[in-house]
Scaffold this motif. Structure first.
Motif, PDB file in Angstrom:
ATOM      1  N   PHE A  94       0.823  -1.446  -0.075  1.00 43.02           N
ATOM      2  CA  PHE A  94      -0.040  -0.117   0.026  1.00 43.02           C
ATOM      3  C   PHE A  94       1.074   1.112  -0.033  1.00 43.02           C
ATOM      4  CE2 PHE A  94      -3.212   2.834   2.627  1.00 43.02           C
ATOM      5  CZ  PHE A  94      -4.301   2.604   1.341  1.00 43.02           C
ATOM      6  N   PHE A  95       1.899   1.133   0.815  1.00 38.84           N
ATOM      7  CA  PHE A  95       2.736   2.359   0.758  1.00 38.84           C
ATOM      8  C   PHE A  95       3.654   2.574  -0.249  1.00 38.84           C
ATOM      9  CE2 PHE A  95       7.282   3.526   1.459  1.00 38.84           C
ATOM     10  CZ  PHE A  95       7.080   4.762   1.582  1.00 38.84           C
ATOM     11  N   GLN A  96       4.143   1.354  -1.051  1.00 40.00           N
ATOM     12  CA  GLN A  96       4.831   1.401  -2.301  1.00 40.00           C
ATOM     13  C   GLN A  96       3.999   2.136  -3.335  1.00 40.00           C
ATOM     14  OE1 GLN A  96       8.067   0.832  -2.338  1.00 40.00           O
ATOM     15  NE2 GLN A  96       7.858   2.072  -4.500  1.00 40.00           N
ATOM     16  N   LEU A  97       2.817   1.650  -3.389  1.00 39.45           N
ATOM     17  CA  LEU A  97       1.802   2.118  -4.533  1.00 39.45           C
ATOM     18  C   LEU A  97       1.472   3.779  -4.466  1.00 39.45           C
ATOM     19  CD1 LEU A  97      -0.443   1.834  -6.672  1.00 39.45           C
ATOM     20  CD2 LEU A  97      -2.086   1.525  -4.708  1.00 39.45           C
ATOM     21  N   PHE A  98       1.420   4.266  -2.955  1.00 40.62           N
ATOM     22  CA  PHE A  98       1.291   5.763  -2.946  1.00 40.62           C
ATOM     23  C   PHE A  98       2.430   6.397  -3.094  1.00 40.62           C
ATOM     24  CE2 PHE A  98      -2.647   4.105  -0.922  1.00 40.62           C
ATOM     25  CZ  PHE A  98      -3.566   4.804  -1.776  1.00 40.62           C
ATOM     26  N   SER A  99       3.693   5.864  -2.592  1.00 41.30           N
ATOM     27  CA  SER A  99       4.734   6.520  -2.963  1.00 41.30           C
ATOM     28  C   SER A  99       5.069   6.621  -4.476  1.00 41.30           C
ATOM     29  CB  SER A  99       5.830   5.493  -2.337  1.00 41.30           C
ATOM     30  OG  SER A  99       7.351   6.251  -2.518  1.00 41.30           O
ATOM     31  N   ASP A 100       4.924   5.525  -5.173  1.00 41.23           N
ATOM     32  CA  ASP A 100       5.134   5.643  -6.614  1.00 41.23           C
ATOM     33  C   ASP A 100       3.962   6.584  -7.185  1.00 41.23           C
ATOM     34  OD1 ASP A 100       6.996   3.946  -6.124  1.00 41.23           O
ATOM     35  OD2 ASP A 100       5.770   2.154  -6.727  1.00 41.23           O
ATOM     36  N   ALA A 151       5.296   3.711  12.128  1.00 35.93           N
ATOM     37  CA  ALA A 151       6.212   4.395  11.112  1.00 35.93           C
ATOM     38  C   ALA A 151       5.738   4.440   9.625  1.00 35.93           C
ATOM     39  CB  ALA A 151       7.501   3.563  11.047  1.00 35.93           C
ATOM     40  N   LEU A 152       5.222   3.223   9.427  1.00 36.98           N
ATOM     41  CA  LEU A 152       4.411   3.030   7.975  1.00 36.98           C
ATOM     42  C   LEU A 152       3.154   4.008   7.898  1.00 36.98           C
ATOM     43  CD1 LEU A 152       4.099   1.441   5.613  1.00 36.98           C
ATOM     44  CD2 LEU A 152       2.919  -0.196   6.644  1.00 36.98           C
ATOM     45  N   ALA A 153       2.351   3.941   9.039  1.00 38.02           N
ATOM     46  CA  ALA A 153       1.193   4.984   8.867  1.00 38.02           C
ATOM     47  C   ALA A 153       1.633   6.163   8.813  1.00 38.02           C
ATOM     48  CB  ALA A 153       0.594   4.704  10.118  1.00 38.02           C
ATOM     49  N   THR A 154       2.742   6.556   9.528  1.00 37.56           N
ATOM     50  CA  THR A 154       3.143   8.115   9.418  1.00 37.56           C
ATOM     51  C   THR A 154       3.670   8.329   8.047  1.00 37.56           C
ATOM     52  OG1 THR A 154       3.934   8.207  11.688  1.00 37.56           O
ATOM     53  CG2 THR A 154       4.950   9.836  10.022  1.00 37.56           C
ATOM     54  N   ALA A 155       4.530   7.417   7.280  1.00 37.87           N
ATOM     55  CA  ALA A 155       4.842   7.382   6.100  1.00 37.87           C
ATOM     56  C   ALA A 155       3.884   7.639   4.895  1.00 37.87           C
ATOM     57  CB  ALA A 155       5.895   6.314   5.663  1.00 37.87           C
ATOM     58  N   ILE A 156       2.726   6.902   4.920  1.00 30.28           N
ATOM     59  CA  ILE A 156       1.682   6.829   4.248  1.00 30.28           C
ATOM     60  C   ILE A 156       1.009   8.231   4.324  1.00 30.28           C
ATOM     61  CG2 ILE A 156      -0.664   5.797   3.504  1.00 30.28           C
ATOM     62  CD1 ILE A 156       0.651   2.980   4.038  1.00 30.28           C
ATOM     63  N   LEU A 157       0.813   8.477   5.517  1.00 25.97           N
ATOM     64  CA  LEU A 157      -0.123   9.738   5.653  1.00 25.97           C
ATOM     65  C   LEU A 157       0.531  11.066   5.229  1.00 25.97           C
ATOM     66  CD1 LEU A 157      -1.776   9.033   9.126  1.00 25.97           C
ATOM     67  CD2 LEU A 157      -2.746   9.328   6.836  1.00 25.97           C
ATOM     68  N   ASP A 158       2.077  10.843   5.378  1.00 28.35           N
ATOM     69  CA  ASP A 158       2.807  12.180   4.896  1.00 28.35           C
ATOM     70  C   ASP A 158       2.729  12.091   3.441  1.00 28.35           C
ATOM     71  OD1 ASP A 158       4.938  13.910   4.861  1.00 28.35           O
ATOM     72  OD2 ASP A 158       6.099  12.354   3.938  1.00 28.35           O
TER      73      ASP A 158
END
Length: 125
Positions: free
Chosen positions: A48-54, A80-87
């Motif tokens: 999920f993170f990788q998708l939004f990061s891309d 940490a993952l929640a913070t990164a995604i929300l960021d």
């Protein structure tokens, strides 16, 4: 959300999932409904993170959720993952909070209420 996670998990082994992911990456708009209703695993959270990061800065994203930002750690299982995604999601975004009665619940209530034929009173079934 459930369908998106399934596609991301099976991208490496399923031709149809790979085609769907390719279509997601080439889209101008991604809409993800019901984010946070069900918890996801660490692997799914990373996908999920990788998708939004891309997609950040390339694609418009609309998410629907009943969770406040403070509750994302709970369903992602990792602060940490929640913070990164929300960021990534909150950068250059508009947050629209809708309060009020549920359309589904209101529709259900009207379905359950019938009018008695004899005296015109409404009665719940």
């Amino acid at each position: 959300m459930k369908s998106l996670i399934k596609v991301l998990r099976t991208e490496d082994i399923d031709r149809r999932s790979r085609a769907k992911v390719k279509r997601i990456y080439s889209s101008n708009l991604l809409i993800v409904d019901e984010v946070g209703y069900l918890p996801i695993t660490a692997v799914e959270g990373n996908l999920f993170f990788q998708l939004f990061s891309d997609l950040q800065e390339k694609t418009s994203i609309i998410l629907t959720t009943n969770k406040g930002f403070e509750e994302w750690t709970e369903f992602l299982g990792d602060a940490a993952l929640a913070t990164a995604i929300l960021d990534r999601l909150s950068y250059r975004c508009d947050k629209i909070q809708i309060d009020g009665k549920s359309y589904r619940l209101e529709n259900r209530k009207s379905f359950l209420v019938t009018e008695e034929k004899n005296n015109g009173k409404k009665k719940a079934v």
